[in-house]
Enzyme design. Structure first.
Site, PDB file in Angstrom:
ATOM      1  N   TYR A 139       1.055  -1.211  -0.275  1.00  0.00           N
ATOM      2  CA  TYR A 139      -0.063   0.012  -0.129  1.00  0.00           C
ATOM      3  C   TYR A 139       1.012   1.685   0.208  1.00  0.00           C
ATOM      4  CZ  TYR A 139      -3.425   3.877   1.940  1.00  0.00           C
ATOM      5  OH  TYR A 139      -3.688   4.951   1.804  1.00  0.00           O
ATOM      6  N   LYS A 183       1.158   3.777  -3.225  1.00  0.00           N
ATOM      7  CA  LYS A 183       0.886   4.902  -3.330  1.00  0.00           C
ATOM      8  C   LYS A 183       1.555   6.092  -3.381  1.00  0.00           C
ATOM      9  CE  LYS A 183      -2.950   6.466  -1.658  1.00  0.00           C
ATOM     10  NZ  LYS A 183      -4.244   7.117  -2.801  1.00  0.00           N
TER      11      LYS A 183
END
Length: 528
Positions: A274, A278
């Site tokens: 993640y 991102k």
């Protein structure tokens, strides 16, 4: 909460200079009471294009705008669907008809649905596709019409599949930015990001700066492309993921693709898939923005609503929620964490208000190609340490215990903390051994379930360890600057001052009851 107060005191010097940091003119509190940022006036008649609107956070955004700024012209809502009819049905089922929108429904009564369908325009599309998957005529209409793009689409699980994370969190923002460059009236591109883009090596105070900082570039352990990932870099990673898929049996696909994501993230210096994907998404925006004015809003762990449109609304299990629910159900009595570390969590409605304030400010004052970063966080302005946080878990479940399969209350003990994986695992096995000694035929299935849960608890502990054991906190000078600029009326209507959060009230009376009510579908919970 002495550790939290110490961190709060450290922010005083920063707040004194916050107007300078934000490029704001300090007109004095009295004058600001009347002028403000102009949140409502800046958005009157605007046409907004929102992605991720069917997700938890996106829904809170979509609810807030028409409720507080009904004179907004139009909100295009990008929805993954096979056709227009399916997109319209998703809009109705997953947004218009859900409980979150009950306040607007009460405001407009029998005219509610007509009002909402007039403001919200479902658009069939997908950020993962190069042209967003838009039908050509509609794409042209949006390009001629839209003034603000708000990207809240994202895959949020820490251990997401690598291919999925790359597509949504990295490729998605790039595709949306390419679309933005073709929009004739665009005034702002606002990208909702996360403080989790931090690298493993970050410690201490993390500033509201771009991903590609001078300190990063000087770090010789990282090659330059890791901080300037060209589209070719992402394409190569996607090819790697797709080639890897071909070697995996179907029943192992999800697991192996998650493992690949964690492996690649750690190889490049990030905590998990993640945070890595991102970060890549942010970097692609920074590098390719051209003359598009950009706001990057990095929020910390977003939990249930605090006050708006009503307390405790949530969809899905977020961040600390697996630990909360496992504790309440009696599956765990403690967890791997440093009790003195600050946990940065924040209610969803406060994040939405801060985003709207930032949006309004930069619609009026941002130059072409400017990029501004906001941390919407609590770890400096209103910190809570993990010891106090888990103590509030205990306080809630002691007063309102969950029920076991027989309908009897589950008694919880004080939450235990462990600072090493070895100590935590040893504790889990001690509890299982104790249960085995007392085991009878009636609870043997419960014992077996508890043994199986050990692997799950270890997995969660490993996943959360970088956040629960490390000492770091996020500077929010730019966001504090927004608050200083807001009028009294704006602070009432778009309140985003995290100092207003009363942690005991929020966790004990709002968030955990919200979890139990909206996720577990429990009824009859009373406010303590």
């Amino acid at each position: 909460m002495h550790t939290g107060r110490k961190l709060q005191q450290e922010s005083i010097d920063v707040e004194e200079n916050v107007s300078i940091n934000c490029g704001l003119i300090n007109t004095g509190d009295h004058e600001n009471d009347f002028i403000g940022i102009g949140v409502e006036t800046s958005l009157l008649g605007k046409v907004i294009f929102i992605t991720g609107a069917t997700g938890f956070f996106g829904k809170v955004v979509v609810e807030k705008i028409p409720r507080t700024i009904p004179a907004v012209s139009k909100i295009y809502v990008l929805i993954r669907a096979k056709d227009k009819q399916a997109a319209s049905q998703r809009l109705k089922n997953e947004i218009v008809d859900i409980e979150l929108f009950k306040c607007i429904r009460e405001m407009y009564g029998e005219h509610y649905e007509a009002f909402m369908m007039n403001k919200l325009v479902p658009v069939v599309g997908n950020v993962c596709e190069s042209d967003l998957g838009l039908e050509s005529n509609l794409a042209m209409a949006i390009m001629q019409d839209v003034q603000i793009i708000l990207n809240s689409a994202g895959e949020t699980s820490f251990d997401q599949r690598y291919d999925v994370g790359l597509k949504i969190n990295a490729v998605g923002p790039y595709n949306l930015l390419a679309f933005a460059k073709m929009c004739k009236k665009l005034e702002l591109f606002l990208h909702v990001s996360s403080t989790s883009i931090k690298r493993c090596s970050w410690q201490g105070r993390i500033m509201e700066s771009l991903c590609m900082t001078d300190d990063d570039i000087k770090d010789e352990t990282f090659i330059s492309e890791r901080f300037h990932p060209a589209v070719s870099f992402v394409e190569n990673e996607m090819k790697l993921a797709l080639d890897y898929q071909k070697t995996i049996k179907d029943d192992k696909l999800d697991h192996n693709m998650r493992e690949l994501g964690l492996k690649r993230a750690k190889e490049f210096g990030w905590l998990n898939t993640y945070s890595f994907t991102k970060a890549i998404g942010e970097m692609l925006i920074e590098e390719n923005r051209g003359e598009i004015p950009i706001v990057i809003a990095r929020a910390s762990g977003i939990l249930s609503t605090y006050k708006e449109p009503f307390p405790g609304w949530i969809e899905g299990i977020k961040l600390i929620d697996p630990v909360i629910l496992s504790y309440g159900k009696g599956r765990i009595t403690g967890f791997l964490l440093n009790p003195n570390c600050v946990i940065d969590i924040i209610p969803a409605d406060i994040v939405v208000n801060a985003i709207l304030a930032a949006m309004a400010k930069h619609i009026s004052f941002t130059k072409k190609g400017d990029i501004n970063v906001y941390h919407i966080v609590t770890s400096i302005s209103n910190p809570i340490v993990l010891h106090d946080c888990v103590g509030l878990f205990y306080q809630h479940f002691k007063k309102q215990p969950m029920l076991d399969q027989s309908g009897l209350p589950i008694n919880v003990s004080q939450f235990k903390t462990f600072t090493s994986m070895e100590a935590f695992v040893a504790h889990l096995w001690r509890e299982v051994t104790s249960m085995a000694i007392k085991s009878t035929s009636s609870n043997s299935s419960l014992l077996f379930e508890r043994i199986k849960f050990i692997d799950r608890a270890k997995y969660l502990a490993n996943l959360y360890a970088p956040y629960n054991l490390a000492n770091y906190w996020f500077d929010d000078s730019n966001t504090r600057g927004l608050i200083k600029r807001m009028s009294k009326e704006e602070k009432m209507k778009f309140g985003c001052d995290v100092k207003s959060i009363k942690w005991e009230d929020y966790i004990v009376n709002v968030h955990i009851p919200g979890l139990r009510r909206h996720i577990l579908r429990e009824k009859g919970l009373s406010r303590m």
